[in-house]
Design a protein around this motif. Structure first.
Motif, PDB file in Angstrom:
ATOM      1  N   LEU A  48      34.291 -26.168  85.030  1.00  0.00           N
ATOM      2  CA  LEU A  48      33.070 -27.012  84.661  1.00  0.00           C
ATOM      3  C   LEU A  48      32.596 -26.714  83.370  1.00  0.00           C
ATOM      4  O   LEU A  48      32.310 -26.710  83.102  1.00  0.00           O
ATOM      5  CB  LEU A  48      32.320 -27.575  85.790  1.00  0.00           C
ATOM      6  CG  LEU A  48      33.065 -26.665  87.123  1.00  0.00           C
ATOM      7  CD1 LEU A  48      32.362 -26.935  87.924  1.00  0.00           C
ATOM      8  CD2 LEU A  48      33.909 -27.457  87.358  1.00  0.00           C
ATOM      9  N   ALA A 114      38.538 -27.341  83.449  1.00  0.00           N
ATOM     10  CA  ALA A 114      39.625 -26.730  83.192  1.00  0.00           C
ATOM     11  C   ALA A 114      40.431 -26.434  83.198  1.00  0.00           C
ATOM     12  O   ALA A 114      40.774 -26.549  84.844  1.00  0.00           O
ATOM     13  CB  ALA A 114      38.277 -25.114  82.060  1.00  0.00           C
ATOM     14  N   THR A 115      41.549 -25.215  83.408  1.00  0.00           N
ATOM     15  CA  THR A 115      43.034 -24.906  84.036  1.00  0.00           C
ATOM     16  C   THR A 115      42.826 -24.677  84.645  1.00  0.00           C
ATOM     17  O   THR A 115      41.541 -22.675  84.661  1.00  0.00           O
ATOM     18  CB  THR A 115      43.728 -24.776  82.947  1.00  0.00           C
ATOM     19  OG1 THR A 115      44.127 -25.725  81.801  1.00  0.00           O
ATOM     20  CG2 THR A 115      45.690 -24.178  83.845  1.00  0.00           C
ATOM     21  N   SER A 127      31.703 -12.319  88.438  1.00  0.00           N
ATOM     22  CA  SER A 127      30.056 -12.616  88.461  1.00  0.00           C
ATOM     23  C   SER A 127      30.177 -13.703  86.934  1.00  0.00           C
ATOM     24  O   SER A 127      31.136 -14.440  86.365  1.00  0.00           O
ATOM     25  CB  SER A 127      29.353 -11.323  87.592  1.00  0.00           C
ATOM     26  OG  SER A 127      29.436 -11.079  87.032  1.00  0.00           O
TER      27      SER A 127
ATOM     28  N   LEU B  45      35.887 -14.353  81.378  1.00  0.00           N
ATOM     29  CA  LEU B  45      37.164 -15.473  81.255  1.00  0.00           C
ATOM     30  C   LEU B  45      36.145 -17.238  80.885  1.00  0.00           C
ATOM     31  O   LEU B  45      35.003 -17.051  81.483  1.00  0.00           O
ATOM     32  CB  LEU B  45      38.373 -15.555  82.360  1.00  0.00           C
ATOM     33  CG  LEU B  45      37.985 -16.102  83.786  1.00  0.00           C
ATOM     34  CD1 LEU B  45      38.340 -18.060  83.894  1.00  0.00           C
ATOM     35  CD2 LEU B  45      38.771 -16.139  84.621  1.00  0.00           C
ATOM     36  N   GLY B  47      36.615 -21.655  81.289  1.00  0.00           N
ATOM     37  CA  GLY B  47      37.389 -22.197  80.718  1.00  0.00           C
ATOM     38  C   GLY B  47      36.321 -23.472  79.860  1.00  0.00           C
ATOM     39  O   GLY B  47      35.816 -23.573  79.392  1.00  0.00           O
ATOM     40  N   LEU B  48      37.809 -23.723  79.790  1.00  0.00           N
ATOM     41  CA  LEU B  48      37.823 -24.763  78.027  1.00  0.00           C
ATOM     42  C   LEU B  48      38.062 -26.304  79.337  1.00  0.00           C
ATOM     43  O   LEU B  48      39.340 -26.662  79.416  1.00  0.00           O
ATOM     44  CB  LEU B  48      38.858 -24.411  77.147  1.00  0.00           C
ATOM     45  CG  LEU B  48      38.963 -22.967  76.670  1.00  0.00           C
ATOM     46  CD1 LEU B  48      40.304 -22.347  75.900  1.00  0.00           C
ATOM     47  CD2 LEU B  48      37.583 -22.809  76.342  1.00  0.00           C
ATOM     48  N   ALA B  49      37.637 -27.433  78.684  1.00  0.00           N
ATOM     49  CA  ALA B  49      38.339 -28.747  78.933  1.00  0.00           C
ATOM     50  C   ALA B  49      37.494 -30.183  78.445  1.00  0.00           C
ATOM     51  O   ALA B  49      35.964 -29.822  77.465  1.00  0.00           O
ATOM     52  CB  ALA B  49      36.979 -28.945  80.553  1.00  0.00           C
ATOM     53  N   GLY B  55      42.590 -25.500  79.079  1.00  0.00           N
ATOM     54  CA  GLY B  55      42.923 -23.803  79.335  1.00  0.00           C
ATOM     55  C   GLY B  55      41.479 -23.579  79.645  1.00  0.00           C
ATOM     56  O   GLY B  55      40.621 -23.564  80.049  1.00  0.00           O
ATOM     57  N   ASN B  56      41.851 -21.659  79.436  1.00  0.00           N
ATOM     58  CA  ASN B  56      41.000 -20.547  79.143  1.00  0.00           C
ATOM     59  C   ASN B  56      40.741 -20.158  77.999  1.00  0.00           C
ATOM     60  O   ASN B  56      42.380 -19.721  77.355  1.00  0.00           O
ATOM     61  CB  ASN B  56      41.175 -20.376  80.968  1.00  0.00           C
ATOM     62  CG  ASN B  56      40.982 -20.438  81.754  1.00  0.00           C
ATOM     63  OD1 ASN B  56      39.954 -20.967  82.296  1.00  0.00           O
ATOM     64  ND2 ASN B  56      41.624 -21.645  82.894  1.00  0.00           N
ATOM     65  N   ASN B  94      31.763 -15.514  75.518  1.00  0.00           N
ATOM     66  CA  ASN B  94      30.758 -17.226  75.137  1.00  0.00           C
ATOM     67  C   ASN B  94      31.207 -17.730  73.966  1.00  0.00           C
ATOM     68  O   ASN B  94      30.937 -18.622  72.775  1.00  0.00           O
ATOM     69  CB  ASN B  94      29.872 -16.968  75.577  1.00  0.00           C
ATOM     70  CG  ASN B  94      29.383 -18.730  75.497  1.00  0.00           C
ATOM     71  OD1 ASN B  94      29.828 -19.153  76.422  1.00  0.00           O
ATOM     72  ND2 ASN B  94      27.550 -18.356  75.525  1.00  0.00           N
ATOM     73  N   ARG B 112      34.580 -28.438  75.275  1.00  0.00           N
ATOM     74  CA  ARG B 112      33.485 -28.065  75.820  1.00  0.00           C
ATOM     75  C   ARG B 112      33.820 -26.440  76.909  1.00  0.00           C
ATOM     76  O   ARG B 112      34.640 -26.479  77.108  1.00  0.00           O
ATOM     77  CB  ARG B 112      32.860 -28.969  76.731  1.00  0.00           C
ATOM     78  CG  ARG B 112      32.330 -30.191  76.053  1.00  0.00           C
ATOM     79  CD  ARG B 112      31.288 -31.234  76.525  1.00  0.00           C
ATOM     80  NE  ARG B 112      31.310 -32.014  75.818  1.00  0.00           N
ATOM     81  CZ  ARG B 112      30.435 -32.140  74.595  1.00  0.00           C
ATOM     82  NH1 ARG B 112      29.565 -31.672  74.251  1.00  0.00           N
ATOM     83  NH2 ARG B 112      30.190 -33.688  73.937  1.00  0.00           N
ATOM     84  N   MET B 113      32.904 -26.208  77.142  1.00  0.00           N
ATOM     85  CA  MET B 113      32.580 -24.946  77.415  1.00  0.00           C
ATOM     86  C   MET B 113      32.019 -24.717  79.132  1.00  0.00           C
ATOM     87  O   MET B 113      31.211 -24.946  78.851  1.00  0.00           O
ATOM     88  CB  MET B 113      32.663 -23.790  76.447  1.00  0.00           C
ATOM     89  CG  MET B 113      33.124 -22.969  75.238  1.00  0.00           C
ATOM     90  SD  MET B 113      31.782 -23.081  73.757  1.00  0.00           S
ATOM     91  CE  MET B 113      31.383 -21.168  74.538  1.00  0.00           C
ATOM     92  N   ALA B 114      32.961 -24.263  79.760  1.00  0.00           N
ATOM     93  CA  ALA B 114      32.169 -23.906  81.610  1.00  0.00           C
ATOM     94  C   ALA B 114      31.157 -22.728  81.670  1.00  0.00           C
ATOM     95  O   ALA B 114      31.127 -21.867  80.156  1.00  0.00           O
ATOM     96  CB  ALA B 114      33.174 -23.152  82.538  1.00  0.00           C
ATOM     97  N   THR B 115      30.576 -22.204  82.231  1.00  0.00           N
ATOM     98  CA  THR B 115      29.718 -20.928  82.180  1.00  0.00           C
ATOM     99  C   THR B 115      31.092 -19.782  82.213  1.00  0.00           C
ATOM    100  O   THR B 115      31.737 -19.887  82.844  1.00  0.00           O
ATOM    101  CB  THR B 115      29.221 -20.666  83.298  1.00  0.00           C
ATOM    102  OG1 THR B 115      28.450 -22.265  83.381  1.00  0.00           O
ATOM    103  CG2 THR B 115      28.099 -19.647  84.044  1.00  0.00           C
ATOM    104  N   PRO B 116      30.447 -19.032  81.603  1.00  0.00           N
ATOM    105  CA  PRO B 116      31.369 -16.865  80.697  1.00  0.00           C
ATOM    106  C   PRO B 116      31.463 -17.467  82.664  1.00  0.00           C
ATOM    107  O   PRO B 116      30.778 -16.987  82.853  1.00  0.00           O
ATOM    108  CB  PRO B 116      30.705 -16.305  79.954  1.00  0.00           C
ATOM    109  CG  PRO B 116      30.334 -17.966  79.290  1.00  0.00           C
ATOM    110  CD  PRO B 116      29.606 -18.985  80.325  1.00  0.00           C
ATOM    111  N   VAL B 117      32.833 -16.133  82.797  1.00  0.00           N
ATOM    112  CA  VAL B 117      32.885 -15.803  84.191  1.00  0.00           C
ATOM    113  C   VAL B 117      33.198 -14.321  83.954  1.00  0.00           C
ATOM    114  O   VAL B 117      33.796 -13.710  82.825  1.00  0.00           O
ATOM    115  CB  VAL B 117      34.175 -16.605  85.032  1.00  0.00           C
ATOM    116  CG1 VAL B 117      34.385 -15.484  86.476  1.00  0.00           C
ATOM    117  CG2 VAL B 117      33.471 -17.554  85.976  1.00  0.00           C
TER     118      VAL B 117
END
Lengths: 156, 156
Positions: A48, A114-115, A127, B45, B47-49, B55-56, B94, B112-117
């Motif tokens: 997100l 995202a995807t 995590s 990983l 998420g890219l949105a 994408g990712n 990140n 924009r970038m999601a939180t890294p997992v």
């Protein structure tokens, strides 16, 4: 993290599973996530990202819950977590997130998705790189259990 | 998917590892990803949105590559993939994504970038819910190998 963000994900999960699989979901008490072991055998996750917030939605299903949900959703009896089931986890994650997104706007969060990513495998640890708490909601359907984990926090 | 999006991720990976760990990265030939098994023991990983794309970015490290990179980055000898190493994978993911983001703008992608997992575990399968190809670039450092997987495609 604002705990109010839980409700949109909770409501959307119940609504999507009810609509897509005609199954009732009973939510348990939300808790803070401790430890990183994935709950289930198959996990959907979606990033997100927005102008003012970032996070992830994670859904992790035990075998019973996902086989029950997907069998009901696709009108076909699934007895193993195959590619169709894994793809359905991605679709469900996407739909649940999409439903929550609209409600999150009313709380001041404008996010894009995202995807979706699907993880298959036991004993995987998942995590997030955050100092914010991750909230976990246990969920029950007639055939098993799954968890919804949500993290969404304001960015600078 | 526009193959030109590979270069920003490739350039940023080389740049971030060089800057943070003083290590040279030798990229291999980009290929389309086949199969879903994660390449390494630890995977980052993100998420890219964006307004017009989703994408990712996925980075998956074998033990040798990540222990070498993180030992050099944190000035401390790491001999196992512990929590510090897993967190460093999130930070690297990140930073690499952040570097690529600026260059992607020049290609018409505003993301924009999601939180890294971070994923820890062998034999985990990671797939994306997409009909678009996922591009994989093998990367080599002096202590091991890792792969960069990128998927970013225009949304409606």
């Amino acid at each position: 993290m604002d705990v109010k963000i839980i409700n949109p994900f909770l409501n959307s999960t119940i609504n999507v599973i009810k609509t897509m699989a005609t199954m009732d979901v009973t939510p348990g008490k939300p808790t803070l996530k401790h430890g990183n072991r994935a709950f289930g055998v198959v996990t959907g996750l979606i990033g997100l990202a927005g102008d003012n917030a970032a996070g992830n939605l994670v859904l992790s299903f035990d075998q019973g819950s996902i086989l029950g949900i997907v069998s009901s959703m696709l009108y076909e009896k699934f007895t193993e977590v195959n590619k169709d089931v894994v793809d359905a986890v991605g679709e469900l994650t996407n739909m649940i997130c999409g439903g929550a997104k609209a409600e999150l706007v009313t709380l001041g969060y404008s996010i894009r998705m995202a995807t979706p990513v699907m993880l298959l495998g036991k004993d995987v640890e998942v995590s997030q790189l955050t100092t914010e708490p991750v909230v976990m909601i246990p969920m029950k359907v007639s055939t098993g259990n799954f968890v919804v984990e949500a993290k969404l926090s304001k960015t600078e």
